[in-house]
Write an enzyme that holds these catalytic residues in place. Sequence first.
Site, PDB file in Angstrom:
ATOM      1  N   ALA A  83      39.386  13.157  53.566  1.00 20.41           N
ATOM      2  CA  ALA A  83      40.063  13.059  52.280  1.00 20.41           C
ATOM      3  C   ALA A  83      40.796  14.386  52.031  1.00 20.41           C
ATOM      4  O   ALA A  83      40.563  15.356  52.757  1.00 20.41           O
ATOM      5  CB  ALA A  83      39.032  12.806  51.183  1.00 20.41           C
ATOM      6  N   ILE A  85      40.168  16.478  49.906  1.00 22.61           N
ATOM      7  CA  ILE A  85      39.187  17.502  49.514  1.00 22.61           C
ATOM      8  C   ILE A  85      38.229  17.854  50.661  1.00 22.61           C
ATOM      9  O   ILE A  85      37.246  18.552  50.453  1.00 22.61           O
ATOM     10  CB  ILE A  85      38.330  17.018  48.324  1.00 22.61           C
ATOM     11  CG1 ILE A  85      37.606  15.726  48.699  1.00 22.61           C
ATOM     12  CG2 ILE A  85      39.152  16.870  47.059  1.00 22.61           C
ATOM     13  CD1 ILE A  85      36.413  15.406  47.813  1.00 22.61           C
ATOM     14  N   SER A  86      38.525  17.393  51.871  1.00 28.31           N
ATOM     15  CA  SER A  86      37.544  17.424  52.968  1.00 28.31           C
ATOM     16  C   SER A  86      37.056  18.820  53.381  1.00 28.31           C
ATOM     17  O   SER A  86      37.851  19.707  53.705  1.00 28.31           O
ATOM     18  CB  SER A  86      38.181  16.738  54.183  1.00 28.31           C
ATOM     19  OG  SER A  86      37.418  16.952  55.341  1.00 28.31           O
ATOM     20  N   ASN A  87      35.732  18.992  53.412  1.00 33.33           N
ATOM     21  CA  ASN A  87      35.133  20.208  53.982  1.00 33.33           C
ATOM     22  C   ASN A  87      35.342  20.252  55.488  1.00 33.33           C
ATOM     23  O   ASN A  87      35.562  21.304  56.078  1.00 33.33           O
ATOM     24  CB  ASN A  87      33.619  20.237  53.726  1.00 33.33           C
ATOM     25  CG  ASN A  87      33.273  20.347  52.259  1.00 33.33           C
ATOM     26  OD1 ASN A  87      33.862  21.145  51.535  1.00 33.33           O
ATOM     27  ND2 ASN A  87      32.326  19.538  51.807  1.00 33.33           N
ATOM     28  N   ALA A  89      37.806  19.059  57.204  1.00 34.22           N
ATOM     29  CA  ALA A  89      39.179  19.460  57.548  1.00 34.22           C
ATOM     30  C   ALA A  89      39.307  20.979  57.492  1.00 34.22           C
ATOM     31  O   ALA A  89      39.852  21.613  58.399  1.00 34.22           O
ATOM     32  CB  ALA A  89      40.170  18.793  56.589  1.00 34.22           C
TER      33      ALA A  89
END
Length: 344
Positions: A83, A85-87, A89
């Site tokens: 997403a 907000i991905s950690n 990524a």
Amino acid sequence: MDIIGSAEHISRQLSRFSRVNLAYFPTPMERLDRIGGELGVELWIKRDDFMPLAFGGNKLRKLEFTLGDAIARESDVIVTTGAVISNHARLTTAAARKVGLDVVLVLRGRDSFPMDVKGNLLLDHLLGADVRVYDIGREEVDRALKEVAGELRNKGRRPYILPTGGATPVGVLGYVNAALELACQMEELGIDVDYVVHSTGTGGTQAGLVLGFRLLDLPVEVLGFSDGTPAGWLEENTLRLARGAEKILGVEGLVRRRDITVVDGYSREGFGVVTGDVVKVMKLFARREALLLDTVYTGKAMFGLISMVEDGKLDRGSRIIFIHTGGTPLIFHLDDIILKEGDL
Ligand SMILES: *Cc1c(COP(=O)(O)O)cnc(C)c1O
């Protein structure tokens, strides 16, 4: 064989896999006497959020092995997804940069998160990922990843695709290793633990922990609190990942269906949906223990754990280790909801 002895033995098997070094292990264990005392349980926290690389988190343990694999296969660019907000990524970008690889992020823009460039998304840009936001849902992600990989190959690049959360059998080895680490810490600190508890989203973390404890033949119950993903799907995926990891380790049939328990009754309306109860738990931990939880993963898992103790579903007096899986930058992406629900 004693625990430390068998942990060393399994460690040697893990050392056959190519791996990059992204954090300092073991991560610290702390006893939370204030909140534990109020709840009537012995509560420990393992600080997997405490890693110096780009705010750390559980994804770095998986990336040590998946990036090791990417390098062994002579890939030069990582293609992954999440997403906005991905950690995962953020940490994939940081880790890849550190070892000299490029990153293309295929981010889903249809999850109704704020699209402002802040929190993890700001860090993705700062760390120099090629950030692409697509108006797609989860089911369309595989195709988008393959398209991007195809485009890169046409340009002469050698892409390595990492699925959501870095959840592959190779990635699971990172949490097999964490289980060994935990077992040694339990022995050293003299903790006889009843439950190891953590937030779960793809099942990679839980698969590694369960397999690690099975390899050690240690009867620890692992409870995964869902980020909003349905428990049935998550338990199946966790089992699939654990079996995949067994296969590459050359063992079979260790992890049974009954070893995998995912609780989804406390994660409210779904992935990323934040409610006042979760923000209340974040406030409690910040004010009693100066510990920072997030709204998507660790806050929800802790809300679930506290609720189960209060509802009598976990016994008072239980000895519990909560794994803090990270996610700190989410506080600075979903700040509006914290302010709205938090009554700060
Ligand atoms: C990704 C993530 C999880 C879930 O981990 P999985 O291995 O995907 O189940 C939990 N907590 C945080 C903070 C995460 O970023």
